[in-house]
Design a protein around this motif. Sequence first.
Motif, PDB file in Angstrom:
ATOM      1  N   GLN A 126       0.799  -1.225   0.000  1.00 40.74           N
ATOM      2  CA  GLN A 126       0.000   0.000   0.000  1.00 40.74           C
ATOM      3  C   GLN A 126       0.837   1.283   0.000  1.00 40.74           C
ATOM      4  N   SER A 127       2.142   1.141   0.037  1.00 35.06           N
ATOM      5  CA  SER A 127       3.030   2.292   0.118  1.00 35.06           C
ATOM      6  C   SER A 127       3.023   3.105  -1.178  1.00 35.06           C
ATOM      7  N   ASP A 128       3.261   4.403  -1.019  1.00 33.72           N
ATOM      8  CA  ASP A 128       3.400   5.289  -2.169  1.00 33.72           C
ATOM      9  C   ASP A 128       4.856   5.490  -2.575  1.00 33.72           C
ATOM     10  N   ARG A 129       5.777   4.910  -1.817  1.00 30.12           N
ATOM     11  CA  ARG A 129       7.195   5.070  -2.131  1.00 30.12           C
ATOM     12  C   ARG A 129       7.530   4.339  -3.429  1.00 30.12           C
ATOM     13  N   PRO A 130       8.231   5.011  -4.337  1.00 31.96           N
ATOM     14  CA  PRO A 130       8.598   4.370  -5.606  1.00 31.96           C
ATOM     15  C   PRO A 130       9.373   3.060  -5.417  1.00 31.96           C
ATOM     16  N   ALA A 131      10.291   3.016  -4.470  1.00 28.67           N
ATOM     17  CA  ALA A 131      11.069   1.788  -4.243  1.00 28.67           C
ATOM     18  C   ALA A 131      10.162   0.646  -3.797  1.00 28.67           C
ATOM     19  N   ASP A 132       9.179   0.950  -2.966  1.00 28.29           N
ATOM     20  CA  ASP A 132       8.236  -0.089  -2.524  1.00 28.29           C
ATOM     21  C   ASP A 132       7.373  -0.566  -3.678  1.00 28.29           C
ATOM     22  N   ARG A 133       6.970   0.345  -4.538  1.00 34.16           N
ATOM     23  CA  ARG A 133       6.162  -0.042  -5.704  1.00 34.16           C
ATOM     24  C   ARG A 133       6.956  -0.947  -6.648  1.00 34.16           C
ATOM     25  N   ARG A 134       8.221  -0.599  -6.868  1.00 36.30           N
ATOM     26  CA  ARG A 134       9.065  -1.434  -7.740  1.00 36.30           C
ATOM     27  C   ARG A 134       9.256  -2.812  -7.119  1.00 36.30           C
ATOM     28  N   PHE A 135       9.514  -2.850  -5.797  1.00 35.77           N
ATOM     29  CA  PHE A 135       9.647  -4.145  -5.134  1.00 35.77           C
ATOM     30  C   PHE A 135       8.361  -4.942  -5.292  1.00 35.77           C
ATOM     31  N   TRP A 136       7.218  -4.304  -5.066  1.00 38.36           N
ATOM     32  CA  TRP A 136       5.956  -5.044  -5.108  1.00 38.36           C
ATOM     33  C   TRP A 136       5.700  -5.619  -6.498  1.00 38.36           C
ATOM     34  N   ASP A 137       6.103  -4.898  -7.533  1.00 46.61           N
ATOM     35  CA  ASP A 137       5.979  -5.438  -8.893  1.00 46.61           C
ATOM     36  C   ASP A 137       6.838  -6.692  -9.052  1.00 46.61           C
ATOM     37  N   ARG A 138       8.071  -6.650  -8.555  1.00 54.73           N
ATOM     38  CA  ARG A 138       8.948  -7.823  -8.629  1.00 54.73           C
ATOM     39  C   ARG A 138       8.395  -8.958  -7.786  1.00 54.73           C
ATOM     40  N   TYR A 139       7.883  -8.631  -6.612  1.00 59.07           N
ATOM     41  CA  TYR A 139       7.347  -9.651  -5.712  1.00 59.07           C
ATOM     42  C   TYR A 139       6.108 -10.312  -6.314  1.00 59.07           C
ATOM     43  N   THR A 140       5.256  -9.534  -6.952  1.00 60.37           N
ATOM     44  CA  THR A 140       4.060 -10.074  -7.594  1.00 60.37           C
ATOM     45  C   THR A 140       4.446 -11.025  -8.723  1.00 60.37           C
ATOM     46  N   ALA A 141       5.430 -10.648  -9.528  1.00 56.41           N
ATOM     47  CA  ALA A 141       5.906 -11.527 -10.604  1.00 56.41           C
ATOM     48  C   ALA A 141       6.489 -12.809 -10.009  1.00 56.41           C
ATOM     49  N   PHE A 142       7.227 -12.678  -8.912  1.00 53.97           N
ATOM     50  CA  PHE A 142       7.771 -13.845  -8.213  1.00 53.97           C
ATOM     51  C   PHE A 142       6.644 -14.762  -7.736  1.00 53.97           C
ATOM     52  N   ALA A 143       5.629 -14.202  -7.102  1.00 54.81           N
ATOM     53  CA  ALA A 143       4.517 -14.997  -6.576  1.00 54.81           C
ATOM     54  C   ALA A 143       3.786 -15.729  -7.701  1.00 54.81           C
ATOM     55  N   GLU A 144       3.622 -15.068  -8.835  1.00 60.16           N
ATOM     56  CA  GLU A 144       2.975 -15.712  -9.981  1.00 60.16           C
ATOM     57  C   GLU A 144       3.822 -16.876 -10.492  1.00 60.16           C
ATOM     58  N   GLU A 145       5.135 -16.705 -10.516  1.00 54.53           N
ATOM     59  CA  GLU A 145       6.014 -17.792 -10.955  1.00 54.53           C
ATOM     60  C   GLU A 145       5.999 -18.946  -9.951  1.00 54.53           C
ATOM     61  N   VAL A 146       5.913 -18.653  -8.666  1.00 49.55           N
ATOM     62  CA  VAL A 146       5.790 -19.705  -7.651  1.00 49.55           C
ATOM     63  C   VAL A 146       4.518 -20.504  -7.907  1.00 49.55           C
ATOM     64  N   GLU A 147       3.416 -19.822  -8.187  1.00 46.27           N
ATOM     65  CA  GLU A 147       2.161 -20.523  -8.471  1.00 46.27           C
ATOM     66  C   GLU A 147       2.318 -21.470  -9.654  1.00 46.27           C
ATOM     67  N   ARG A 148       2.974 -21.004 -10.720  1.00 48.21           N
ATOM     68  CA  ARG A 148       3.156 -21.847 -11.907  1.00 48.21           C
ATOM     69  C   ARG A 148       4.109 -23.008 -11.626  1.00 48.21           C
ATOM     70  N   SER A 149       5.198 -22.732 -10.930  1.00 47.22           N
ATOM     71  CA  SER A 149       6.260 -23.730 -10.761  1.00 47.22           C
ATOM     72  C   SER A 149       6.047 -24.698  -9.617  1.00 47.22           C
ATOM     73  N   CYS A 150       5.357 -24.271  -8.563  1.00 47.10           N
ATOM     74  CA  CYS A 150       5.327 -25.053  -7.327  1.00 47.10           C
ATOM     75  C   CYS A 150       3.946 -25.585  -6.946  1.00 47.10           C
ATOM     76  N   ALA A 151       2.931 -25.270  -7.698  1.00 49.11           N
ATOM     77  CA  ALA A 151       1.560 -25.651  -7.330  1.00 49.11           C
ATOM     78  C   ALA A 151       1.408 -27.153  -7.140  1.00 49.11           C
ATOM     79  N   ARG A 152       2.113 -27.940  -7.899  1.00 46.28           N
ATOM     80  CA  ARG A 152       1.977 -29.412  -7.811  1.00 46.28           C
ATOM     81  C   ARG A 152       2.507 -29.965  -6.497  1.00 46.28           C
ATOM     82  N   LEU A 153       3.258 -29.170  -5.749  1.00 45.26           N
ATOM     83  CA  LEU A 153       3.902 -29.628  -4.515  1.00 45.26           C
ATOM     84  C   LEU A 153       3.078 -29.356  -3.269  1.00 45.26           C
ATOM     85  N   ARG A 154       1.913 -28.778  -3.434  1.00 45.74           N
ATOM     86  CA  ARG A 154       1.065 -28.454  -2.278  1.00 45.74           C
ATOM     87  C   ARG A 154       0.434 -29.682  -1.715  1.00 45.74           C
TER      88      ARG A 154
END
Length: 104
Positions: free
Chosen positions: A76-104
């Motif tokens: 929820q931060s307005d800081r540019p660095a936090d927004r950039r991190f959140w974009d990277r983190y969201t892409a990471f989370a999406e890749e985890v869903e694709r790569s690791c879902a079978r292991l749940r």
Amino acid sequence: MSGAGRAVLAGGVMLTLAACGAGRLQNACIDSGRAGANPALCGCVQAVADRELDRGDRRLAASFYDNPQRAQDIRQSDRPADRRFWDRYTAFAEEVERSCARLR
């Protein structure tokens, strides 16, 4: 294998992972106590993190296991660095869903 045998085996796997230098996210995942956390899934999450996030991002993402509010604050931060991190983190989370879902 009995329940006790599985517990001993799982404990041994976790100790082995720690001894082999398991990453921050893998350790945080295993230590979280969440029902779905298992060595295979947590190892997959770490492998994706190693590919997708730099060291600082991995450290910050691992902190979310102990402090979910921190994730919300950054999201929820307005800081540019936090927004950039959140974009990277969201892409990471999406890749985890694709790569690791079978292991749940």
